[in-house]
Design an enzyme around this catalytic site. Structure first.
Site, short mmCIF file in Angstrom:
data_model
loop_
_atom_site.label_atom_id
_atom_site.label_comp_id
_atom_site.label_asym_id
_atom_site.label_seq_id
_atom_site.Cartn_x
_atom_site.Cartn_y
_atom_site.Cartn_z
N ASP A 59 0.71 -1.22 0.16
CA ASP A 59 0.00 0.01 0.01
C ASP A 59 0.86 1.05 0.07
O ASP A 59 2.08 1.35 0.22
CB ASP A 59 -0.97 0.03 1.09
N TYR A 128 6.51 -9.99 7.02
CA TYR A 128 6.47 -8.53 7.13
C TYR A 128 7.02 -7.97 8.60
O TYR A 128 6.67 -9.09 9.55
CB TYR A 128 4.87 -8.11 7.08
#
Length: 304
Positions: A59, A128
Site C-alpha cells: 500500500d 512482514y
C-alpha cells in the site's frame, strides 16, 4: 523470456506498488525504466507489453526490503540492454536499471526465471515486520521513515496473547478486505511482538583511558511485530497491528481480539495502522521443481 526481479524500495515517496494514472508508484517507475532501457514505446501497438507481476502489492507508504516480481519479454528485446557490455542480457538489464531508477528503488538482482515460476502464485510465504517506538522515547532521526512513534508504554505480553490467536488457518474478515472474487482466508505461520535488545555496537568517547557513552544499534529498544503467512489480504497486516496496539494500550482487551477473530466482519474499530511502520522483509519460494505445482495449488479459492 520470463525474468525474476528482486528489489527493495522506500515506500514513503510512492502511492503504493500498483500502477496508477498520474501518480508515482513502484510498478509505474520500474516499468517506465524498463521501457527506457529497452527502447520500448508505450504508445506503439507493435511493441511488447511491459507489465510486472508482483509477489505482494504494498500500500501507499509501505516499504520493501525484499520484494519479488516477474516480467515476460521477448529475448530479442531484452538483448537491447547489452550494448557494449560483455554480460548476459539479464545482467545488462539489471545494471542499467540500477543506474536509471531513483535511489528510493534498489534492484538487487535480475535473472532468468526457472520454469514454472510465478512471482505471485509460486510464493510459499511472505514475512512482514512492523516497527514501533513506544514509551514516548525519541525516534532516531535516521529511522523516522519506517518507525511509528507511540507515547504510551505498550503491554507486549497482552499484545502477544492477541497475536497468538492469529496463527493457523483463519478467516481474517475482521482485519482485511478481499480482492474481487477472493476471500480473506489466510494461513498465518508466525506472529510475535518482541523488544529489540538494546545492545550497542561500541562505546564512544575515551574518558580517563576507558570508554564513554554507548553507541546503540539503530533499532535498539524498538518494539517489532513479525508476521509470516502464505499470503495476506488487503490491509490485513496493518489492521492486525492496529488491533494489537489497541490491546497493548489497554483500550481493548484480549477477549475483544478473540471475538474479532471468531466473527470475521469489519465494524470500524480495526482499521489499518500507519503505513510507514510496515516493511515487506522477505518472500520465500519452494525448490524449482515445485514452482509450477505451488502456483497451481494457490490459485484455488480457499475455504476453512
Amino acid at each position: 523470456m520470463r525474468l525474476r526481479i528482486d528489489l527493495g524500495y522506500d515506500g514513503g515517496g510512492f502511492y503504493g506498488w500498483a500502477r496508477q494514472p498520474e501518480l508515482r508508484t513502484v510498478q509505474g517507475e520500474i516499468e517506465a525504466a524498463i521501457r527506457k532501457v529497452l527502447r520500448v514505446r508505450a504508445d506503439d501497438p507493435d511493441s511488447p507489453e511491459i507489465r510486472l507481476v508482483v509477489a505482494g502489492r504494498t500500500d501507499t507508504g509501505v516499504h520493501a526490503l525484499h520484494q519479488v516480481c516477474h516480467i515476460d519479454i521477448p529475448e530479442d528485446v531484452i538483448a537491447r540492454a547489452v550494448g557494449h557490455m560483455d554480460v548476459t542480457p539479464e545482467i545488462a538489464l539489471e545494471r542499467r536499471l540500477q543506474r536509471v531508477l531513483s535511489d528510493d528503488i534498489a534492484i538487487h538482482r535480475v535473472r532468468r526465471a526457472p520454469d514454472g515460476f510465478d512471482a505471485r502464485f509460486s510464493a510459499l510465504e511472505r514475512t512482514y515486520v512492523y516497527r514501533v517506538c513506544d514509551n514516548g522515547r525519541f525516534v532516531d532521526p535516521r529511522t523516522r521513515g519506517f518507525v511509528v512513534a507511540i507515547d504510551e508504554t505498550l503491554d507486549m505480553d497482552a499484545m502477544n496473547r492477541a497475536a497468538a490467536l492469529t496463527i493457523g488457518l483463519h478467516d481474517f474478515g475482521s482485519f482485511a478486505t478481499p480482492n474481487p472474487g477472493g476471500t480473506t482466508i489466510r494461513e498465518v505461520k508466525y506472529a510475535r511482538w518482541r523488544r529489540v535488545d538494546p545492545g550497542v555496537m561500541l562505546h564512544g568517547g575515551v574518558v580517563n583511558g576507558g570508554y564513554g557513552e554507548p553507541v546503540p544499534y539503530a533499532e535498539s529498544g524498538l518494539l517489532c511485530f513479525t508476521i509470516v503467512a502464505d499470503a495476506f489480504a488487503r490491509n490485513m497486516v496493518r489492521s492486525l497491528v492496529n488491533g494489537c496496539l489497541q490491546v497493548g494500550r489497554g483500550r481493548k482487551s484480549v477477549d475483544w481480539f478473540t471475538q474479532k477473530m471468531a466473527e470475521p466482519k469489519r465494524e470500524g474499530s480495526t482499521g489499518p495502522a500507519a503505513a510507514k511502520g510496515l516493511t515487506l522483509e522477505y518472500v520465500a519460494y519452494p525448490p524449482n521443481d515445485q514452482l509450477a505445482e505451488r502456483a497451481q495449488a494457490i490459485r484455488a479459492v480457499r475455504t476453512l
